[in-house]
Design an enzyme around this catalytic site. Structure first.
Site, short mmCIF file in Angstrom:
data_model
loop_
_atom_site.label_atom_id
_atom_site.label_comp_id
_atom_site.label_asym_id
_atom_site.label_seq_id
_atom_site.Cartn_x
_atom_site.Cartn_y
_atom_site.Cartn_z
N ASP A 1 -0.69 1.53 -4.22
CA ASP A 1 -1.58 0.58 -4.90
C ASP A 1 -2.90 1.22 -5.31
O ASP A 1 -3.83 0.51 -5.70
CB ASP A 1 -1.81 -0.67 -4.02
CG ASP A 1 -2.47 -0.32 -2.69
OD1 ASP A 1 -2.28 0.82 -2.21
OD2 ASP A 1 -3.16 -1.19 -2.14
N SER B 1 0.80 -1.22 0.00
CA SER B 1 0.00 0.00 0.00
C SER B 1 0.83 1.28 0.00
O SER B 1 1.59 1.53 -0.92
CB SER B 1 -0.96 -0.05 1.18
OG SER B 1 -1.89 0.97 1.12
N ASP C 1 -5.47 2.41 -3.85
CA ASP C 1 -6.78 2.32 -3.18
C ASP C 1 -7.05 3.64 -2.46
O ASP C 1 -8.19 4.00 -2.23
CB ASP C 1 -6.89 1.10 -2.24
CG ASP C 1 -5.83 1.07 -1.15
OD1 ASP C 1 -4.82 1.79 -1.27
OD2 ASP C 1 -6.02 0.31 -0.18
N ASP D 1 -1.83 6.51 -3.61
CA ASP D 1 -0.76 5.81 -2.89
C ASP D 1 -0.20 4.69 -3.77
O ASP D 1 -0.54 4.60 -4.96
CB ASP D 1 -1.26 5.31 -1.53
CG ASP D 1 -2.16 4.10 -1.63
OD1 ASP D 1 -2.82 3.94 -2.68
OD2 ASP D 1 -2.19 3.29 -0.68
MG MG Z 1 -3.10 1.50 -0.37
#
Ligand code: MG
Length: 436
Positions: free
Chosen positions: A234, A91, A236, A232
């Site tokens: 990844d 993440s 999400d 960020d």
């Molecule tokens: Mg993330």
């Protein structure tokens, strides 16, 4: 053995998270699931961990489809066609970290019971290997990004071509595989920063917070853009910068989105540390507070059929799209909103209250005893919620005392319409008193 934290398995590559661990997790997962889809963010260790997971899963008889370097919401969306989804990501953590996050077909991360099942199988150390002719297949599918984009495009309206200029900072994360193309398809005039994926994250720390987005803030002003968007590692998480180059805080983003997503009388789900600007900006909505962690917010949205929810850290959950926070959909949605009213004006309409945050050092062993004393003491101040730490609600503000999950600290947060310093001091004194 506790493998999973509130965001799946995560740790330093080759120290805390190794191919040996990934193999065991793959074997455990493969023994209970018939099919899985796997993706990874651009971390240096991503492919290494992915291969170990795949070897484990197919050894246990599970078929695996690889979708390559994708965002977490792309993987979560692809999981709808499989028994489970596996995302190799850490993440927003720095580049030396890697992690594994598991997903259900409805876009919900594995809950605590599902995580415990995997932990028990890993701890038992007695994996089930299938016969040679029953090992799983490994195939590749390259349609996941397109399908995720099409799903998002079916939920947003294209804007008047080139009517909005957007600076997008993917931070060299997985967002670069989808977001620039999607926003261009929506009709935006897009300027990208750091849209090339790079697991060393050379441009900035992957966490999209105010301190890490100096370049984006500057670029929005220099290019005379209508807004800036950051994701960020990844994708999400998503955060924004207004047309004046000012970072929009997580609490403000939450209130802005909720203002558009929540129907009158509807429910909004937020963690306990969320600002009361959300409550005051949405007087007609029921604000439900959960433990800190986007998975708890997602579970509560599903359980209560809420309209919307999110975390001020940048996770926005739109249940009509997915229970997985989707930083690409969120970017498209804020662009739809900003067409009519600019971000600076949307911010100006929100109340502003001073917040004070701090910590008191406390040994991990003493945390429970201290928190018990804090709980009874804070009960005398007002209405107490203790789903995560102790939060007390007063007429003019609130106070939250919460033990850190990772450090020997107790965190204190105070927010008040007036007198925030005094309120913080009350909290600090209660904690210090409990420590003596
Ligand atoms: Mg993330």
């Amino acid at each position: 053995m506790k493998l999973f934290g509130s965001s799946g398995i995560r740790g330093i590559t080759n120290k805390e998270v190794t191919v040996d661990l990934a193999l065991k997790v793959g074997l455990a997962l493969g023994s209970s699931k018939k099919s899985a889809v796997i993706g990874r963010d651009p971390r240096i260790a991503g492919e290494m961990i992915e291969h170990a997971l795949i070897s484990g899963m197919v050894s246990a008889g599970c078929d695996v489809v690889r979708i390559g370097l994708v965002t977490t919401p792309t993987l979560a969306h692809a999981t709808r066609n499989f028994d489970c989804g596996v995302m190799v990501t850490a993440s927003h953590n720095p580049s030396e970290y890697v992690g594994i996050k598991l997903w259900n077909p409805d876009g919900m991360a594995f809950d605590s019971a599902q995580q415990e099942e995997i932990e028990e199988l890993v701890a038992a150390g007695d994996p089930t290997y299938v016969e040679w002719n029953n090992i799983g297949n490994v195939t590749t599918n390259s349609n996941a990004v397109r399908e995720h984009s099409e799903m998002i495009m079916s939920h947003v309206k294209p804007i008047k071509p080139a009517s909005l200029r957007v600076v997008l900072d993917c931070g060299c994360g997985a967002g670069g595989t989808i977001t620039p193309y999607l926003l261009r398809e929506m009709g935006c005039d897009i300027i990208t920063l750091n849209a090339q994926t790079d697991g060393y994250f050379p441009a900035r720390n992957p966490e999209p917070n105010d301190a890490n987005l100096g370049l984006l803030k500057k670029a929005v002003v220099e290019f005379d853009a209508d807004l800036g968007i950051a994701q960020d590692g990844d994708a999400d998480r998503m955060m924004a910068v207004d047309e004046n180059g000012v970072f929009v805080t997580g609490d403000e983003m939450l209130a802005i989105f909720a203002g558009y997503e929540c129907k009158p009388g509807g429910k909004l789900v937020v963690p306990v540390d969320t600002s009361m600007i959300v409550d005051d900006a949405l007087p007609d909505s029921n604000v439900v507070r959960t433990r800190v962690g986007d998975v708890y917010v997602a579970e509560e949205i599903k359980r209560t059929k809420a309209d919307f929810g999110g975390e001020p850290s940048g996770s926005w959950i739109f249940p009509q799209v997915s229970y997985c926070p989707d930083g690409i959909y969120a970017a498209a949605r804020i662009i739809e909103i900003v067409q009519d009213v600019g971000l600076a004006e949307l911010r100006r309409r929100l109340p502003q209250y001073p917040t004070k945050r701090g910590t008191v050092i406390c040994n991990n062993e003493r945390k429970e005893g201290v928190m018990n004393m804090v709980r009874s003491e804070m009960g005398t101040l007002g209405m107490v919620t203790d789903i995560d730490g102790v939060r007390v609600e007063m007429d003019d503000g609130w106070l939250l005392v919460r033990p850190s999950g990772t450090e020997p600290k107790i965190r204190i947060t105070a927010e008040a319409r007036t007198g925030v310093d005094e309120l913080y001091e009350i909290g600090e004194n209660i904690v210090k008193e409990a420590l003596t």
